[in-house]
Write a protein that holds these residues in place. Structure first.
Motif, PDB file in Angstrom:
ATOM      1  N   VAL A   3       0.843  -1.063   0.024  1.00  0.00           N
ATOM      2  CA  VAL A   3       0.088  -0.066  -0.005  1.00  0.00           C
ATOM      3  C   VAL A   3       0.930   1.194  -0.067  1.00  0.00           C
ATOM      4  O   VAL A   3       1.969   1.274   0.527  1.00  0.00           O
ATOM      5  N   GLY A   4       0.288   2.391  -0.628  1.00  0.00           N
ATOM      6  CA  GLY A   4       1.061   3.521  -0.621  1.00  0.00           C
ATOM      7  C   GLY A   4       2.172   3.789  -1.704  1.00  0.00           C
ATOM      8  O   GLY A   4       2.893   4.678  -1.828  1.00  0.00           O
ATOM      9  N   LEU A   5       2.177   2.800  -2.877  1.00  0.00           N
ATOM     10  CA  LEU A   5       3.034   2.877  -3.877  1.00  0.00           C
ATOM     11  C   LEU A   5       2.407   2.686  -4.986  1.00  0.00           C
ATOM     12  O   LEU A   5       1.004   2.296  -5.062  1.00  0.00           O
ATOM     13  N   SER A   6       2.726   3.592  -6.090  1.00  0.00           N
ATOM     14  CA  SER A   6       2.142   3.653  -7.489  1.00  0.00           C
ATOM     15  C   SER A   6       2.583   2.367  -8.095  1.00  0.00           C
ATOM     16  O   SER A   6       3.899   2.168  -8.222  1.00  0.00           O
ATOM     17  N   TRP A   7       1.949   1.905  -8.868  1.00  0.00           N
ATOM     18  CA  TRP A   7       2.480   0.535  -9.474  1.00  0.00           C
ATOM     19  C   TRP A   7       1.895   0.607 -11.120  1.00  0.00           C
ATOM     20  O   TRP A   7       0.566   1.143 -11.475  1.00  0.00           O
ATOM     21  N   ILE A   8       2.648   0.312 -11.933  1.00  0.00           N
ATOM     22  CA  ILE A   8       2.384  -0.060 -13.561  1.00  0.00           C
ATOM     23  C   ILE A   8       2.522  -1.241 -14.063  1.00  0.00           C
ATOM     24  O   ILE A   8       3.638  -1.897 -13.271  1.00  0.00           O
ATOM     25  N   GLY A   9       2.309  -1.851 -14.954  1.00  0.00           N
ATOM     26  CA  GLY A   9       2.688  -3.141 -15.663  1.00  0.00           C
ATOM     27  C   GLY A   9       2.965  -2.745 -17.017  1.00  0.00           C
ATOM     28  O   GLY A   9       2.289  -1.945 -17.665  1.00  0.00           O
ATOM     29  N   ALA A  10       3.868  -3.347 -17.368  1.00  0.00           N
ATOM     30  CA  ALA A  10       4.227  -3.098 -18.879  1.00  0.00           C
ATOM     31  C   ALA A  10       5.333  -4.383 -19.481  1.00  0.00           C
ATOM     32  O   ALA A  10       5.808  -5.406 -18.589  1.00  0.00           O
ATOM     33  N   ARG A  11       5.378  -4.483 -20.646  1.00  0.00           N
ATOM     34  CA  ARG A  11       6.080  -5.439 -21.321  1.00  0.00           C
ATOM     35  C   ARG A  11       7.564  -5.130 -21.717  1.00  0.00           C
ATOM     36  O   ARG A  11       7.882  -4.193 -21.778  1.00  0.00           O
ATOM     37  N   PRO A  12       8.547  -6.211 -21.336  1.00  0.00           N
ATOM     38  CA  PRO A  12       9.903  -5.719 -21.649  1.00  0.00           C
ATOM     39  C   PRO A  12      10.153  -5.189 -22.983  1.00  0.00           C
ATOM     40  O   PRO A  12      11.276  -4.404 -22.994  1.00  0.00           O
ATOM     41  N   GLU A  13       9.418  -5.902 -23.832  1.00  0.00           N
ATOM     42  CA  GLU A  13       9.861  -5.318 -25.213  1.00  0.00           C
ATOM     43  C   GLU A  13       9.386  -3.812 -25.589  1.00  0.00           C
ATOM     44  O   GLU A  13       9.660  -3.256 -26.473  1.00  0.00           O
ATOM     45  N   TRP A  14       8.506  -3.284 -24.700  1.00  0.00           N
ATOM     46  CA  TRP A  14       8.372  -1.858 -24.881  1.00  0.00           C
ATOM     47  C   TRP A  14       9.324  -0.892 -24.343  1.00  0.00           C
ATOM     48  O   TRP A  14       9.271   0.261 -24.601  1.00  0.00           O
ATOM     49  N   ALA A  15      10.234  -1.192 -23.376  1.00  0.00           N
ATOM     50  CA  ALA A  15      11.317  -0.306 -22.984  1.00  0.00           C
ATOM     51  C   ALA A  15      12.410  -0.484 -23.972  1.00  0.00           C
ATOM     52  O   ALA A  15      12.811  -1.324 -24.837  1.00  0.00           O
TER      53      ALA A  15
END
Length: 123
Positions: A3-15
């Motif tokens: 709790v208290g953190l911001s999270w995102i999800g992403a694919r490695p190939e997007w980096a």
């Protein structure tokens, strides 16, 4: 997710691509006074505690825009977590904490807290 953190999800190939270079110790990463010679984005890292997934890292864009070091690079943390196939707790730059967790669908979740250190004019 904590709790208290911001999270995102992403694919490695997007980096954007970058070189992930493992050092022998966290002290070696700390001792760098600037980017090692070379071209392209560089992410240097070492285990602080491998069993716990704790990593010390620094990111060097090595571009011509006067930004010597990126203090919190989610894209690099994402790539390292994907490469190692495990959750990580990364201390980057002067103390940014970045948490990662690979997900079953091939994405990597990235979380942390952010604080503005300075605003820099871009020319």
């Amino acid at each position: 997710m904590p709790v208290g953190l911001s999270w995102i999800g992403a694919r490695p190939e997007w980096a954007p691509p970058r070189t992930l270079e493992r050092y022998g110790s966290a002290a070696e990463v700390e001792e760098l006074t600037g980017p090692p010679p070379g071209e392209g984005r560089l992410y240097v890292w070492a285990w602080e505690d491998e069993a716990a997934g704790r990593v010390r890292a620094r990111a060097f864009p090595r571009r011509d825009d006067n930004i010597v070091e990126d203090e919190a690079t989610g894209a690099a943390a994402l790539l390292l977590s994907a490469e190692l196939g495990r959750a990580l707790n990364i201390t980057q730059g002067r103390g940014s904490q970045i948490l990662t967790a690979p997900a079953p669908d091939g994405t990597v979740e990235i979380g942390g807290r952010v604080a503005l250190a300075a605003v820099r004019a871009r020319y």
